[in-house]
Design a protein around this motif. Structure first.
Motif, PDB file in Angstrom:
ATOM      1  N   MET A   1      82.331 143.661 -28.578  1.00 45.93           N
ATOM      2  CA  MET A   1      82.122 143.410 -29.991  1.00 45.93           C
ATOM      3  C   MET A   1      80.700 142.871 -30.150  1.00 45.93           C
ATOM      4  O   MET A   1      80.266 142.003 -29.419  1.00 45.93           O
ATOM      5  CB  MET A   1      83.146 142.407 -30.494  1.00 45.93           C
ATOM      6  CG  MET A   1      83.033 142.076 -31.932  1.00 45.93           C
ATOM      7  SD  MET A   1      84.237 142.786 -33.074  1.00 45.93           S
ATOM      8  CE  MET A   1      85.742 142.834 -32.190  1.00 45.93           C
ATOM      9  N   LYS A   2      80.015 143.408 -31.133  1.00 46.81           N
ATOM     10  CA  LYS A   2      78.653 142.992 -31.422  1.00 46.81           C
ATOM     11  C   LYS A   2      78.626 142.266 -32.759  1.00 46.81           C
ATOM     12  O   LYS A   2      79.396 142.598 -33.665  1.00 46.81           O
ATOM     13  CB  LYS A   2      77.735 144.208 -31.454  1.00 46.81           C
ATOM     14  CG  LYS A   2      76.279 143.864 -31.446  1.00 46.81           C
ATOM     15  CD  LYS A   2      75.443 145.061 -31.054  1.00 46.81           C
ATOM     16  CE  LYS A   2      74.023 144.561 -30.895  1.00 46.81           C
ATOM     17  NZ  LYS A   2      73.139 145.528 -30.354  1.00 46.81           N
ATOM     18  N   ARG A   3      77.736 141.285 -32.903  1.00 52.17           N
ATOM     19  CA  ARG A   3      77.627 140.513 -34.139  1.00 52.17           C
ATOM     20  C   ARG A   3      76.225 140.696 -34.724  1.00 52.17           C
ATOM     21  O   ARG A   3      75.230 140.663 -34.013  1.00 52.17           O
ATOM     22  CB  ARG A   3      77.866 139.036 -33.859  1.00 52.17           C
ATOM     23  CG  ARG A   3      77.699 138.177 -35.104  1.00 52.17           C
ATOM     24  CD  ARG A   3      77.926 136.721 -34.841  1.00 52.17           C
ATOM     25  NE  ARG A   3      79.281 136.524 -34.371  1.00 52.17           N
ATOM     26  CZ  ARG A   3      79.660 135.530 -33.606  1.00 52.17           C
ATOM     27  NH1 ARG A   3      78.812 134.618 -33.205  1.00 52.17           N
ATOM     28  NH2 ARG A   3      80.919 135.416 -33.231  1.00 52.17           N
ATOM     29  N   TYR A   4      76.198 140.897 -36.045  1.00 52.93           N
ATOM     30  CA  TYR A   4      74.936 140.969 -36.787  1.00 52.93           C
ATOM     31  C   TYR A   4      74.982 139.923 -37.889  1.00 52.93           C
ATOM     32  O   TYR A   4      76.022 139.700 -38.510  1.00 52.93           O
ATOM     33  CB  TYR A   4      74.752 142.345 -37.433  1.00 52.93           C
ATOM     34  CG  TYR A   4      74.591 143.468 -36.453  1.00 52.93           C
ATOM     35  CD1 TYR A   4      73.392 143.674 -35.782  1.00 52.93           C
ATOM     36  CD2 TYR A   4      75.645 144.339 -36.199  1.00 52.93           C
ATOM     37  CE1 TYR A   4      73.245 144.711 -34.883  1.00 52.93           C
ATOM     38  CE2 TYR A   4      75.509 145.389 -35.302  1.00 52.93           C
ATOM     39  CZ  TYR A   4      74.300 145.568 -34.647  1.00 52.93           C
ATOM     40  OH  TYR A   4      74.168 146.601 -33.759  1.00 52.93           O
ATOM     41  N   SER A  36      85.799 148.651 -43.404  1.00 55.61           N
ATOM     42  CA  SER A  36      86.620 148.719 -42.188  1.00 55.61           C
ATOM     43  C   SER A  36      86.545 150.080 -41.500  1.00 55.61           C
ATOM     44  O   SER A  36      86.584 150.152 -40.271  1.00 55.61           O
ATOM     45  CB  SER A  36      88.063 148.332 -42.479  1.00 55.61           C
ATOM     46  OG  SER A  36      88.616 149.178 -43.445  1.00 55.61           O
ATOM     47  N   SER A  37      86.403 151.155 -42.257  1.00 52.78           N
ATOM     48  CA  SER A  37      86.347 152.486 -41.634  1.00 52.78           C
ATOM     49  C   SER A  37      85.018 152.750 -40.935  1.00 52.78           C
ATOM     50  O   SER A  37      84.915 153.705 -40.163  1.00 52.78           O
ATOM     51  CB  SER A  37      86.630 153.578 -42.675  1.00 52.78           C
ATOM     52  OG  SER A  37      85.582 153.647 -43.616  1.00 52.78           O
ATOM     53  N   SER A  38      84.023 151.905 -41.177  1.00 55.49           N
ATOM     54  CA  SER A  38      82.710 152.113 -40.553  1.00 55.49           C
ATOM     55  C   SER A  38      82.610 151.457 -39.178  1.00 55.49           C
ATOM     56  O   SER A  38      81.598 151.616 -38.498  1.00 55.49           O
ATOM     57  CB  SER A  38      81.606 151.550 -41.453  1.00 55.49           C
ATOM     58  OG  SER A  38      81.647 150.131 -41.466  1.00 55.49           O
ATOM     59  N   GLY A  39      83.642 150.716 -38.786  1.00 54.62           N
ATOM     60  CA  GLY A  39      83.599 150.028 -37.498  1.00 54.62           C
ATOM     61  C   GLY A  39      83.330 148.537 -37.628  1.00 54.62           C
ATOM     62  O   GLY A  39      83.208 147.839 -36.629  1.00 54.62           O
ATOM     63  N   ILE A  40      83.252 148.046 -38.862  1.00 53.53           N
ATOM     64  CA  ILE A  40      83.111 146.606 -39.074  1.00 53.53           C
ATOM     65  C   ILE A  40      84.510 146.003 -38.995  1.00 53.53           C
ATOM     66  O   ILE A  40      85.383 146.358 -39.775  1.00 53.53           O
ATOM     67  CB  ILE A  40      82.453 146.301 -40.434  1.00 53.53           C
ATOM     68  CG1 ILE A  40      81.044 146.903 -40.490  1.00 53.53           C
ATOM     69  CG2 ILE A  40      82.423 144.793 -40.680  1.00 53.53           C
ATOM     70  CD1 ILE A  40      80.398 146.836 -41.862  1.00 53.53           C
ATOM     71  N   GLU A  41      84.714 145.116 -38.042  1.00 51.48           N
ATOM     72  CA  GLU A  41      86.035 144.535 -37.835  1.00 51.48           C
ATOM     73  C   GLU A  41      86.202 143.187 -38.523  1.00 51.48           C
ATOM     74  O   GLU A  41      87.314 142.781 -38.820  1.00 51.48           O
ATOM     75  CB  GLU A  41      86.326 144.438 -36.341  1.00 51.48           C
ATOM     76  CG  GLU A  41      86.362 145.824 -35.719  1.00 51.48           C
ATOM     77  CD  GLU A  41      87.058 145.869 -34.399  1.00 51.48           C
ATOM     78  OE1 GLU A  41      87.556 144.835 -33.912  1.00 51.48           O
ATOM     79  OE2 GLU A  41      87.120 146.978 -33.833  1.00 51.48           O
ATOM     80  N   ASP A  60      82.220 149.379 -31.162  1.00 57.49           N
ATOM     81  CA  ASP A  60      81.239 150.315 -30.603  1.00 57.49           C
ATOM     82  C   ASP A  60      80.987 151.534 -31.479  1.00 57.49           C
ATOM     83  O   ASP A  60      79.980 152.220 -31.302  1.00 57.49           O
ATOM     84  CB  ASP A  60      81.682 150.774 -29.210  1.00 57.49           C
ATOM     85  CG  ASP A  60      81.611 149.649 -28.185  1.00 57.49           C
ATOM     86  OD1 ASP A  60      80.864 148.676 -28.426  1.00 57.49           O
ATOM     87  OD2 ASP A  60      82.303 149.743 -27.158  1.00 57.49           O
ATOM     88  N   SER A  61      81.868 151.825 -32.434  1.00 54.52           N
ATOM     89  CA  SER A  61      81.669 153.008 -33.283  1.00 54.52           C
ATOM     90  C   SER A  61      80.697 152.724 -34.438  1.00 54.52           C
ATOM     91  O   SER A  61      80.251 153.662 -35.099  1.00 54.52           O
ATOM     92  CB  SER A  61      83.012 153.494 -33.853  1.00 54.52           C
ATOM     93  OG  SER A  61      83.504 152.573 -34.823  1.00 54.52           O
ATOM     94  N   PHE A  62      80.338 151.475 -34.660  1.00 56.87           N
ATOM     95  CA  PHE A  62      79.490 151.126 -35.806  1.00 56.87           C
ATOM     96  C   PHE A  62      78.019 151.471 -35.568  1.00 56.87           C
ATOM     97  O   PHE A  62      77.489 151.253 -34.485  1.00 56.87           O
ATOM     98  CB  PHE A  62      79.587 149.628 -36.111  1.00 56.87           C
ATOM     99  CG  PHE A  62      78.668 149.203 -37.222  1.00 56.87           C
ATOM    100  CD1 PHE A  62      79.044 149.386 -38.547  1.00 56.87           C
ATOM    101  CD2 PHE A  62      77.426 148.656 -36.949  1.00 56.87           C
ATOM    102  CE1 PHE A  62      78.186 149.018 -39.579  1.00 56.87           C
ATOM    103  CE2 PHE A  62      76.573 148.273 -37.977  1.00 56.87           C
ATOM    104  CZ  PHE A  62      76.948 148.461 -39.289  1.00 56.87           C
ATOM    105  N   SER A  63      77.386 151.992 -36.620  1.00 52.79           N
ATOM    106  CA  SER A  63      75.927 152.101 -36.646  1.00 52.79           C
ATOM    107  C   SER A  63      75.467 151.915 -38.088  1.00 52.79           C
ATOM    108  O   SER A  63      76.150 152.336 -39.033  1.00 52.79           O
ATOM    109  CB  SER A  63      75.434 153.439 -36.088  1.00 52.79           C
ATOM    110  OG  SER A  63      75.491 154.460 -37.053  1.00 52.79           O
ATOM    111  N   PHE A  64      74.323 151.259 -38.254  1.00 50.58           N
ATOM    112  CA  PHE A  64      73.776 151.059 -39.595  1.00 50.58           C
ATOM    113  C   PHE A  64      73.461 152.397 -40.263  1.00 50.58           C
ATOM    114  O   PHE A  64      73.657 152.555 -41.468  1.00 50.58           O
ATOM    115  CB  PHE A  64      72.522 150.183 -39.542  1.00 50.58           C
ATOM    116  CG  PHE A  64      72.821 148.728 -39.334  1.00 50.58           C
ATOM    117  CD1 PHE A  64      73.291 147.945 -40.375  1.00 50.58           C
ATOM    118  CD2 PHE A  64      72.634 148.142 -38.094  1.00 50.58           C
ATOM    119  CE1 PHE A  64      73.565 146.592 -40.201  1.00 50.58           C
ATOM    120  CE2 PHE A  64      72.909 146.794 -37.900  1.00 50.58           C
ATOM    121  CZ  PHE A  64      73.375 146.021 -38.950  1.00 50.58           C
TER     122      PHE A  64
END
Length: 109
Positions: A1-4, A36-41, A60-64
């Motif tokens: 999980m990545k945090r921004y 939520s569908s973009s990969g933001i949990e 891991d599926s998220f990208s800006f």
């Protein structure tokens, strides 16, 4: 999980800030789905004065880039973004049209 972490300012008007807070008490279901569908949990927004601070935890599926493209193609997201821009103002140094600014982490314990 990545945090921004991202920041954005609101127009410095107490009535507009209160209205903005009200919208975020009942975010449209289409907006929640687009998040939520973009990969933001997990997504949290904090407020101090007129400064907003957002924390996003993504899988891991998220990208800006993908989120931006999906948002541009979604009329309901565009309607929400247009409405929110009434309350928001770019941070000093933001590029034209840029809203949320990605923050750099400078410390961790």
């Amino acid at each position: 999980m990545k945090r921004y972490c991202l920041a954005l300012d609101l127009v410095d008007d107490i009535k507009l800030i209160e209205e903005y807070k009200q919208y975020h008490q009942s975010v449209w279901p289409e907006i929640k789905e687009s998040i939520s569908s973009s990969g933001i949990e997990n997504l949290e927004i904090y407020l101090t004065g007129n400064r907003l601070f957002m924390i996003m935890e993504v899988n891991d599926s998220f990208s800006f880039e993908a989120k931006g493209a999906a948002d541009l193609a979604n009329p309901k997201v565009q309607e929400w973004e247009t409405l929110m821009w009434k309350f928001q103002q770019a941070l000093p140094g933001a590029k034209p049209g840029e809203k949320w600014i990605l923050m750099d982490q400078i410390f961790t314990l």
